[in-house]
Motif scaffolding. Structure first.
Motif, PDB file in Angstrom:
ATOM      1  N   UNK A 261       0.851  -1.174   0.000  1.00 38.30           N
ATOM      2  CA  UNK A 261       0.000   0.000   0.000  1.00 38.30           C
ATOM      3  C   UNK A 261       0.890   1.227   0.000  1.00 38.30           C
ATOM      4  N   UNK A 262       0.632   2.149  -0.885  1.00 44.21           N
ATOM      5  CA  UNK A 262       1.448   3.357  -0.964  1.00 44.21           C
ATOM      6  C   UNK A 262       1.279   4.219   0.275  1.00 44.21           C
ATOM      7  N   UNK A 263       2.336   4.958   0.618  1.00 48.34           N
ATOM      8  CA  UNK A 263       2.267   5.889   1.732  1.00 48.34           C
ATOM      9  C   UNK A 263       1.633   7.174   1.212  1.00 48.34           C
ATOM     10  N   UNK A 264       0.574   7.621   1.832  1.00 43.12           N
ATOM     11  CA  UNK A 264      -0.194   8.735   1.306  1.00 43.12           C
ATOM     12  C   UNK A 264      -0.165   9.903   2.281  1.00 43.12           C
ATOM     13  N   UNK A 265       0.181  11.072   1.790  1.00 43.93           N
ATOM     14  CA  UNK A 265       0.091  12.295   2.567  1.00 43.93           C
ATOM     15  C   UNK A 265      -0.848  13.241   1.833  1.00 43.93           C
ATOM     16  N   UNK A 402       0.706   2.027  -7.547  1.00 43.26           N
ATOM     17  CA  UNK A 402       1.814   2.050  -6.606  1.00 43.26           C
ATOM     18  C   UNK A 402       3.080   1.585  -7.304  1.00 43.26           C
ATOM     19  N   UNK A 403       4.128   2.379  -7.158  1.00 44.99           N
ATOM     20  CA  UNK A 403       5.374   2.117  -7.879  1.00 44.99           C
ATOM     21  C   UNK A 403       6.238   1.090  -7.160  1.00 44.99           C
ATOM     22  N   UNK A 410      11.568   6.087  -3.336  1.00 45.86           N
ATOM     23  CA  UNK A 410      10.474   6.174  -4.302  1.00 45.86           C
ATOM     24  C   UNK A 410       9.554   4.964  -4.250  1.00 45.86           C
ATOM     25  N   UNK A 411      10.050   3.851  -3.707  1.00 45.36           N
ATOM     26  CA  UNK A 411       9.259   2.629  -3.672  1.00 45.36           C
ATOM     27  C   UNK A 411       7.994   2.835  -2.836  1.00 45.36           C
ATOM     28  N   UNK A 412       6.847   2.476  -3.390  1.00 38.91           N
ATOM     29  CA  UNK A 412       5.584   2.663  -2.690  1.00 38.91           C
ATOM     30  C   UNK A 412       4.904   3.986  -2.957  1.00 38.91           C
TER      31      UNK A 412
END
Length: 434
Positions: A261-265, A402-403, A410-412
């Motif tokens: 899961x991507x880190x989201x701000x 998600x990368x 950059x991962x995630x």
């Protein structure tokens, strides 16, 4: 084993295709770089759908063939039921750039002489084909393709012909035929008995897409090769699943088998090489909401590894609390060559890298089909997976991914790859608030 494989001729269209398959319950991954054959085989056992995001739409025919031939051969060797050459639903192409004719020739040389179905329509995006003439919506109005304001004056591939048979015939000597809606009652018979090399297929509704999918999924040999938009992807996805599987929420797994899961701000970075009026409107709406707009200097820096001056400005603005930053090429790429576009893309990639490393931003929008591919390649992104957190109100043809990359910082990171013409005018702010 993998059911469907596809090559996307630009990155934004590739994420659209991936979303069409995964939203009905199929598991999928989008590769940015081709892995070794043994790793590709492992992925084929893990996913229902494997896509490869490419940049063929921005390449002249010989370079295009050099890119797509080894990829299509590798996808064929995975032995899926279907291989799609994914194209834009506005048929962006010309004899000298992103040639659909060359893609057709390469595909037939790899997959054999069977007739190649060509389905460009994508009704959910307002793209329709009727009696082989293509139509596309813009600002709520349906235009014939050669009269659609954006595509008729496109800086790279202006569309001067709406009859897709003639459009393709200008790019290849292969025989281009068609099956029209008035013959769909006997579509299977017309399709299997055709003596053409390729067939343009009409579509006005999702029902037409399903009729086409049922026909082209029952060929005498596999894998079947076809050229088409996200409409074709949607048709295949629906035909390959049942209502039960379409309601199943598959866990999103990374290539290491772990949930990702991507880190989201809250803040968002937008980098844009798009010259579309819709993108310009989206940038203006963002600025009106308090975002910072930072145009790149024209011409781009001569140093391919240099970070543009706007990168630290973007970092400072975000650290000072700006809701978002848009870094864009202004009107410069309206006269851009492929070399110039590549240089601008390197600068935009450098901005992404510096912002993600030095701020809490974990959502990045890349606007422009050709720009998206070059930026992600410059960022060494190896694959994209659909994010489970894509807000449904972002609109058709748009999905957060998600990368997966070797660069730890950059991962995630979540990327939204936006075609120039798509998205609500308030898209950037809507994504920030999601």
């Amino acid at each position: 084993m993998v059911e469907v494989a596809f090559y996307g001729d630009d990155f934004t269209g590739s994420t659209d295709a991936l979303a069409q398959f995964t939203r009905v319950g199929l598991s999928g991954v989008l590769l940015v770089t081709m892995p070794a054959w043994d790793e590709l085989q492992v992925l084929a056992r893990q996913y229902d759908v494997i896509g490869v995001a490419g940049i063929a739409r921005s390449l002249p025919p010989d370079e295009q063939e050099a890119e797509i031939r080894p990829i299509l051969q590798a996808l064929r060797d995975l032995d899926p039921r279907f291989v799609q050459y994914k194209v834009c639903s506005t048929a962006d192409s010309s004899p000298t750039l992103g040639s659909l004719g060359r893609a057709l020739e390469v595909g037939r040389s790899i997959f054999g002489p069977a007739v190649v179905p060509i389905l460009i329509a994508q009704p959910d995006l307002g793209r329709y084909t009727v009696f082989s003439h293509h139509f596309a919506a813009e600002a709520g109005t349906i235009h014939r393709l050669d009269r659609q304001p954006t595509m008729s004056s496109h800086p790279a591939t202006p569309m001067h012909e709406s009859d897709l048979r003639l459009h393709l015939a200008n790019q290849t000597n292969l025989r281009i035929g068609a099956i029209h809606l008035t013959s769909y009652a006997d579509l299977p018979d017309h399709y299997t008995k055709s003596t053409y090399d390729a067939l343009i297929l009409d579509a006005l509704t999702d029902g037409d897409l399903q009729t086409i999918a049922r026909t082209i999924l029952t060929p005498p040999t596999t894998p079947t090769f076809a050229i088409g938009s996200g409409g074709l992807s949607k048709a295949l996805a629906t035909a390959l699943t049942t209502p039960t599987t379409q309601q199943t929420n598959h866990a999103m797994l990374g290539r290491d088998g772990q949930a990702r899961v991507g880190r989201v701000a809250g803040q968002v970075l937008v980098v844009s090489g798009s010259q579309s009026p819709r993108t310009a409107e989206q940038i203006a709406r963002a600025v009106a909401s308090g975002w910072h707009s930072l145009p790149l200097t024209y011409p781009p820096t001569a140093d391919p590894d240099g970070s543009p001056a706007v990168a630290p400005e973007a970092v400072r603005a975000l650290k000072a609390g700006a809701p978002g930053v848009v870094v864009h090429t202004g009107e410069a790429t309206g006269r851009a060559t492929g070399e110039l576009l590549g240089a601008f893309s390197k600068e935009l990639a450098a901005v992404v890298r510096e912002v993600v490393r030095n701020t809490q931003v974990r959502r990045v929008v890349v606007a422009g089909g050709d720009t998206s591919g070059r930026v992600l390649r410059d960022l060494r992104v190896t694959a994209l997976e659909p994010s489970p957190t894509t807000p449904s109100h972002l609109g058709q043809g748009l999905t957060l991914c998600t990368a997966i990359t070797a660069e730890p910082q950059l991962n995630g990171t979540q990327f939204l790859l936006k075609p120039g013409q798509l998205g609500d005018p308030n898209l950037f702010e809507a994504l920030r608030q999601a």
